[in-house]
Design a protein around this motif. Structure first.
Motif, mmCIF file in Angstrom:
data_model
loop_
_atom_site.group_PDB
_atom_site.id
_atom_site.type_symbol
_atom_site.label_atom_id
_atom_site.label_comp_id
_atom_site.label_asym_id
_atom_site.label_seq_id
_atom_site.Cartn_x
_atom_site.Cartn_y
_atom_site.Cartn_z
ATOM 1 N N LYS A 314 0.830 -1.208 0.000
ATOM 2 C CA LYS A 314 0.000 0.000 0.000
ATOM 3 C C LYS A 314 0.868 1.263 0.000
ATOM 4 C CE LYS A 314 -4.199 -1.770 2.246
ATOM 5 N NZ LYS A 314 -5.124 -1.589 3.393
ATOM 6 N N PHE A 315 1.957 1.224 0.764
ATOM 7 C CA PHE A 315 2.811 2.410 0.863
ATOM 8 C C PHE A 315 3.477 2.724 -0.470
ATOM 9 C CE2 PHE A 315 6.660 4.452 3.149
ATOM 10 C CZ PHE A 315 6.104 5.706 2.996
ATOM 11 N N VAL A 316 3.987 1.696 -1.151
ATOM 12 C CA VAL A 316 4.632 1.902 -2.457
ATOM 13 C C VAL A 316 3.617 2.410 -3.474
ATOM 14 C CG1 VAL A 316 5.738 0.744 -4.405
ATOM 15 C CG2 VAL A 316 6.470 0.225 -2.075
ATOM 16 N N ALA A 317 2.413 1.838 -3.469
ATOM 17 C CA ALA A 317 1.381 2.271 -4.407
ATOM 18 C C ALA A 317 1.017 3.737 -4.170
ATOM 19 C CB ALA A 317 0.144 1.386 -4.265
ATOM 20 N N ALA A 318 0.891 4.118 -2.886
ATOM 21 C CA ALA A 318 0.556 5.506 -2.562
ATOM 22 C C ALA A 318 1.698 6.448 -2.917
ATOM 23 C CB ALA A 318 0.204 5.623 -1.084
ATOM 24 N N ALA A 319 2.939 5.972 -2.734
ATOM 25 C CA ALA A 319 4.104 6.823 -2.998
ATOM 26 C C ALA A 319 4.226 7.188 -4.471
ATOM 27 C CB ALA A 319 5.378 6.130 -2.529
ATOM 28 N N LEU A 320 3.676 6.363 -5.365
ATOM 29 C CA LEU A 320 3.732 6.648 -6.802
ATOM 30 C C LEU A 320 2.605 7.558 -7.267
ATOM 31 C CD1 LEU A 320 4.764 3.105 -8.081
ATOM 32 C CD2 LEU A 320 6.119 5.199 -8.277
ATOM 33 N N SER A 321 1.829 8.051 -6.317
ATOM 34 C CA SER A 321 0.788 9.024 -6.646
ATOM 35 C C SER A 321 1.407 10.198 -7.405
ATOM 36 C CB SER A 321 0.120 9.502 -5.350
ATOM 37 O OG SER A 321 -0.769 10.540 -5.590
ATOM 38 N N PRO A 322 0.720 10.794 -8.386
ATOM 39 C CA PRO A 322 -0.710 10.648 -8.723
ATOM 40 C C PRO A 322 -1.043 9.502 -9.680
ATOM 41 C CG PRO A 322 0.255 12.371 -10.037
ATOM 42 C CD PRO A 322 1.353 11.873 -9.132
ATOM 43 N N ALA A 323 -0.071 8.662 -10.002
ATOM 44 C CA ALA A 323 -0.363 7.532 -10.893
ATOM 45 C C ALA A 323 -1.184 6.480 -10.149
ATOM 46 C CB ALA A 323 0.946 6.922 -11.393
ATOM 47 N N LYS A 324 -2.046 5.793 -10.884
ATOM 48 C CA LYS A 324 -2.856 4.726 -10.308
ATOM 49 C C LYS A 324 -2.144 3.398 -10.538
ATOM 50 C CE LYS A 324 -7.225 7.189 -11.011
ATOM 51 N NZ LYS A 324 -8.563 7.157 -11.656
ATOM 52 N N VAL A 325 -1.862 2.699 -9.455
ATOM 53 C CA VAL A 325 -1.111 1.458 -9.501
ATOM 54 C C VAL A 325 -2.072 0.270 -9.512
ATOM 55 C CG1 VAL A 325 0.527 -0.007 -8.255
ATOM 56 C CG2 VAL A 325 0.878 2.471 -8.348
ATOM 57 N N LEU A 326 -1.796 -0.704 -10.391
ATOM 58 C CA LEU A 326 -2.646 -1.892 -10.477
ATOM 59 C C LEU A 326 -2.194 -2.969 -9.503
ATOM 60 C CD1 LEU A 326 -3.076 -2.141 -14.366
ATOM 61 C CD2 LEU A 326 -4.688 -1.204 -12.685
ATOM 62 N N SER A 327 -0.881 -3.178 -9.393
ATOM 63 C CA SER A 327 -0.390 -4.207 -8.471
ATOM 64 C C SER A 327 1.032 -3.896 -8.043
ATOM 65 C CB SER A 327 -0.437 -5.597 -9.135
ATOM 66 O OG SER A 327 0.498 -5.668 -10.204
#
Length: 419
Positions: A314-327
């Motif tokens: 979750k942290f890595v996915a949020a850190a790549l914001s504003p991009a939407k991460v699939l997995s």
């Protein structure tokens, strides 16, 4: 030398310099004692002075240490000439201090003055009061006063700003010199080196700005240097503490900051109280709080505020914001493989790989961003590692102590001194 007139300006000097009056009186006594020794004393004498603040009169006395044959050595003129020729070896034991009749007194003679005196005590002998000093002695006294006042003022400033290390202060741009910016902070001038400024930010004399107090150091001459920064990641922490009450009172905690000054910053926040939205608290109503921080940084630096999570996916996915991460797939050795949609790939990587680079710095992980439709293909600029020198995490309090400042570059100046 009109001592009464001198006393009348003590209060004024103390107020202007921010120094306690007792300290100034001590400086005056020390300087006049030095003038007395130069004009009327002998070489090696220890002379003290005391100023009566009511009458303006000065008392002088000589100090002698009580010694015996076991604490000093007697050296004749012939012995002294022979010793000056000999070379001292490394294995030679330290010698006792040489007997000097101007500053030592043997115990037998001292007991005639005070029967209860012991070896190591000091005896005081009154001297004839003097207020008439020659030009050289008076000039020497003046130099001592000026030097001691500067030292007292700098010591006072050093202690004052020691408490402000790691905090934000407001200052006025004073001048520029060899790429460095000098900032007037109260009675002192701080210095911001060129590499501590925000790239692309312009400074004008008399502009008031906020600065992060990076460190308080002393140069080789013992002068305090107030080192300022606007590019340090901790500057972001302190600005949000000023703008967000929830951070200031501990309800919301800043977990980490990844910054490329003048371009983009990512900040991870977490709530310590259930029901409090950490991201919403930092953004503020209609973005007023984060906008205030952005404006303080010159309005060019974008700030991404994300919610910190104990779950690395979750942290890595949020850190790549504003991009939407699939997995997100967490691999050994703190590595993460991230898949995004084709139309989110450039956004996840960012211009020049900036977005994934900041995400790696914030999470402390090596991140590999790839397209979901081409998972086997490595993307240009899509891999960022914390092993890179420019992506090391800047999230710990101890990081402040790791900043390297060249001692020879510390050139502190104080308001009122000549450039």
């Amino acid at each position: 030398m009109d001592l009464k007139q001198l006393l009348t300006v003590v209060g004024q000097v103390a107020k202007e310099k921010g120094i306690e009056p007792e300290k100034i009186i001590s400086v005056i006594e020390e300087s006049i004692a030095a003038a007395y020794r130069k004009e009327y004393g002998k070489r090696g004498e220890i002379i003290k002075a005391k100023l009566d603040q009511k009458s303006g009169e000065m008392d002088f006395w000589q100090v002698k240490e009580v010694v015996d044959e076991s604490t000093v050595r007697i050296v004749s003129d012939e012995d002294q000439e022979e010793q000056s020729i000999e070379q001292k070896t490394e294995d030679e034991e330290p010698k006792l201090p040489r007997y000097n009749p101007e500053r030592h007194i043997f115990i037998e003679e001292a007991k005639k003055v005070n029967p209860e005196v012991k070896v190591g005590d000091n005896l005081e002998f009154s001297l004839e009061p003097k207020t008439d000093f020659g030009r050289i002695a008076a000039q020497a006294a003046k130099q001592v006063i000026l030097q001691k006042l500067r030292e007292a003022e700098k010591d006072m400033l050093l202690q004052e700003f020691k408490d402000k290390e790691g905090k934000v202060v407001s200052g006025i741009i004073h001048r520029f010199e060899r790429g460095n910016v000098y900032v007037e902070i109260g009675k002192a001038l701080g210095i911001m080196f060129g590499n501590e400024s925000i790239p692309g930010e312009h400074y004008r004399v008399n502009d008031r700005m906020r600065f992060y107090v990076l460190s308080i150091q002393e140069d080789r001459r013992g002068q305090p240097g107030i080192i300022l920064s606007r590019s340090h990641p901790r500057f972001i922490n302190r600005l949000f503490e000023l703008e967000v009450p929830e951070i200031n009172d501990g309800t919301v905690e800043i977990k980490g900051v990844a910054r490329e000054p003048g371009s983009r910053t990512k900040i991870a926040v977490a709530s310590k109280v259930p029901g409090v939205d950490p991201v919403g608290s930092c953004v503020g109503q209609r973005g007023t709080r984060v906008m205030a921080v952005t404006n303080e940084l010159g309005g060019q630096e974008k700030i991404d505020i994300i919610e910190w999570s104990e779950e690395p996916e979750k942290f890595v996915a949020a850190a790549l914001s504003p991009a939407k991460v699939l997995s997100v797939e967490i691999l050994p050795r703190r590595e993460a493989k991230v898949l995004v949609a084709e139309d989110q790939l450039s956004l996840a990587i960012g211009k020049g790989g900036q977005n994934v680079r900041l995400a790696a710095k914030l999470t402390g992980m090596k991140i590999d961003v790839r397209s979901q439709s081409r998972p086997e293909e490595v993307q240009e600029g899509g891999i960022a590692s914390t092993e890179d020198e420019d992506t090391l995490p800047e999230v710990l309090e101890s990081d402040l102590k790791q900043d390297k400042i060249e001692e020879t570059k510390i050139i502190p100046k104080f308001v009122g001194e000549d450039d």
